[in-house]
Design a protein around this motif. Structure first.
Motif, PDB file in Angstrom:
ATOM      1  N   ARG A  83       0.830  -1.225   0.000  1.00 22.20           N
ATOM      2  CA  ARG A  83       0.000   0.000   0.000  1.00 22.20           C
ATOM      3  C   ARG A  83       0.858   1.267   0.000  1.00 22.20           C
ATOM      4  O   ARG A  83       0.379   2.334  -0.388  1.00 22.20           O
ATOM      5  N   ASN A  84       2.102   1.154   0.421  1.00 21.75           N
ATOM      6  CA  ASN A  84       3.003   2.312   0.482  1.00 21.75           C
ATOM      7  C   ASN A  84       3.761   2.543  -0.826  1.00 21.75           C
ATOM      8  O   ASN A  84       4.739   3.289  -0.843  1.00 21.75           O
ATOM      9  N   VAL A  85       3.333   1.928  -1.909  1.00 18.84           N
ATOM     10  CA  VAL A  85       4.055   2.006  -3.181  1.00 18.84           C
ATOM     11  C   VAL A  85       4.353   3.433  -3.612  1.00 18.84           C
ATOM     12  O   VAL A  85       5.409   3.712  -4.170  1.00 18.84           O
ATOM     13  N   ASN A  86       3.475   4.358  -3.335  1.00 19.23           N
ATOM     14  CA  ASN A  86       3.655   5.739  -3.805  1.00 19.23           C
ATOM     15  C   ASN A  86       4.498   6.601  -2.872  1.00 19.23           C
ATOM     16  O   ASN A  86       4.811   7.742  -3.225  1.00 19.23           O
ATOM     17  N   HIS A  87       4.903   6.077  -1.735  1.00 18.96           N
ATOM     18  CA  HIS A  87       5.683   6.886  -0.797  1.00 18.96           C
ATOM     19  C   HIS A  87       7.002   7.354  -1.401  1.00 18.96           C
ATOM     20  O   HIS A  87       7.501   8.414  -1.058  1.00 18.96           O
ATOM     21  N   VAL A  88       7.557   6.572  -2.312  1.00 17.28           N
ATOM     22  CA  VAL A  88       8.837   6.927  -2.918  1.00 17.28           C
ATOM     23  C   VAL A  88       8.726   8.174  -3.798  1.00 17.28           C
ATOM     24  O   VAL A  88       9.730   8.847  -4.044  1.00 17.28           O
ATOM     25  N   VAL A  89       7.527   8.518  -4.235  1.00 15.67           N
ATOM     26  CA  VAL A  89       7.346   9.697  -5.078  1.00 15.67           C
ATOM     27  C   VAL A  89       6.521  10.786  -4.395  1.00 15.67           C
ATOM     28  O   VAL A  89       6.154  11.772  -5.043  1.00 15.67           O
ATOM     29  N   ASP A  90       6.236  10.620  -3.119  1.00 14.28           N
ATOM     30  CA  ASP A  90       5.521  11.667  -2.388  1.00 14.28           C
ATOM     31  C   ASP A  90       6.301  12.978  -2.477  1.00 14.28           C
ATOM     32  O   ASP A  90       7.529  12.993  -2.394  1.00 14.28           O
ATOM     33  N   GLY A  91       5.587  14.053  -2.681  1.00 18.83           N
ATOM     34  CA  GLY A  91       6.210  15.369  -2.752  1.00 18.83           C
ATOM     35  C   GLY A  91       6.838  15.673  -4.103  1.00 18.83           C
ATOM     36  O   GLY A  91       7.538  16.667  -4.245  1.00 18.83           O
ATOM     37  N   THR A  92       6.608  14.807  -5.088  1.00 17.35           N
ATOM     38  CA  THR A  92       7.124  15.048  -6.434  1.00 17.35           C
ATOM     39  C   THR A  92       5.944  15.168  -7.397  1.00 17.35           C
ATOM     40  O   THR A  92       4.801  14.952  -7.009  1.00 17.35           O
ATOM     41  N   THR A  93       6.256  15.475  -8.632  1.00 19.43           N
ATOM     42  CA  THR A  93       5.215  15.540  -9.655  1.00 19.43           C
ATOM     43  C   THR A  93       5.089  14.227 -10.422  1.00 19.43           C
ATOM     44  O   THR A  93       4.318  14.150 -11.377  1.00 19.43           O
ATOM     45  N   ARG A  94       5.814  13.216 -10.008  1.00 21.21           N
ATOM     46  CA  ARG A  94       5.724  11.916 -10.680  1.00 21.21           C
ATOM     47  C   ARG A  94       4.324  11.338 -10.518  1.00 21.21           C
ATOM     48  O   ARG A  94       3.660  11.564  -9.513  1.00 21.21           O
ATOM     49  N   PRO A  95       3.874  10.568 -11.517  1.00 24.45           N
ATOM     50  CA  PRO A  95       2.541   9.951 -11.406  1.00 24.45           C
ATOM     51  C   PRO A  95       2.506   8.926 -10.287  1.00 24.45           C
ATOM     52  O   PRO A  95       3.538   8.380  -9.886  1.00 24.45           O
ATOM     53  N   LYS A  96       1.318   8.686  -9.792  1.00 21.03           N
ATOM     54  CA  LYS A  96       1.127   7.734  -8.692  1.00 21.03           C
ATOM     55  C   LYS A  96       0.464   6.470  -9.226  1.00 21.03           C
ATOM     56  O   LYS A  96      -0.322   6.511 -10.164  1.00 21.03           O
ATOM     57  N   VAL A  97       0.804   5.355  -8.603  1.00 19.68           N
ATOM     58  CA  VAL A  97       0.117   4.098  -8.880  1.00 19.68           C
ATOM     59  C   VAL A  97      -1.289   4.244  -8.311  1.00 19.68           C
ATOM     60  O   VAL A  97      -1.462   4.726  -7.181  1.00 19.68           O
ATOM     61  N   ALA A  98      -2.286   3.856  -9.070  1.00 26.64           N
ATOM     62  CA  ALA A  98      -3.667   3.969  -8.602  1.00 26.64           C
ATOM     63  C   ALA A  98      -3.875   3.095  -7.368  1.00 26.64           C
ATOM     64  O   ALA A  98      -3.497   1.914  -7.370  1.00 26.64           O
TER      65      ALA A  98
END
Length: 117
Positions: A83-98
């Motif tokens: 569930r934490n898959v998107n933590h690596v891109v938090d605070g960036t403009t990179r797309p998030k895994v749905a």
């Protein structure tokens, strides 16, 4: 390098681009024809994030399965890591895994998907 260091893709030698592209093709092919257990990938957050983004890009999310990764982690710890898959891109403009993709993986019955039960 600090975590805020950016690496220009222009600095990547051309010979490495071919390798990166072949890895992407291999992942795309594998995801089309095989089921993949994603449970152990969350230990490598960047690799996990990129793998999940590739799965979504190639519409292969249905090929991803959740395994508990027992005895390395409990099923609950593994589910939280996924569930934490998107933590690596938090605070960036990179797309998030749905998040719906993540929850579908966690809810999918692997035995039924594989035709075992």
């Amino acid at each position: 390098m600090g975590k805020d260091t950016a690496i220009s893709m222009d600095a990547v030698p051309e010979r490495h681009w071919a390798a990166l592209q072949s890895v992407e093709r291999a992942v795309a092919l594998a995801m089309r024809f095989f089921h993949v257990d994603v449970s152990g990938l969350f230990y490598r957050p960047w690799q996990f994030y990129n793998s999940m983004m590739l799965a979504e890009e190639y519409n292969a999310e249905h090929q991803l399965l959740f395994g508990s990764d027992w005895p390395i982690a409990t099923p609950e710890e593994t589910a939280q890591g996924i569930r934490n898959v998107n933590h690596v891109v938090d605070g960036t403009t990179r797309p998030k895994v749905a998040l719906s993709t993540v929850e579908e993986i966690l809810a999918r019955d692997p035995l039924k998907t594989l035709g075992i039960s």
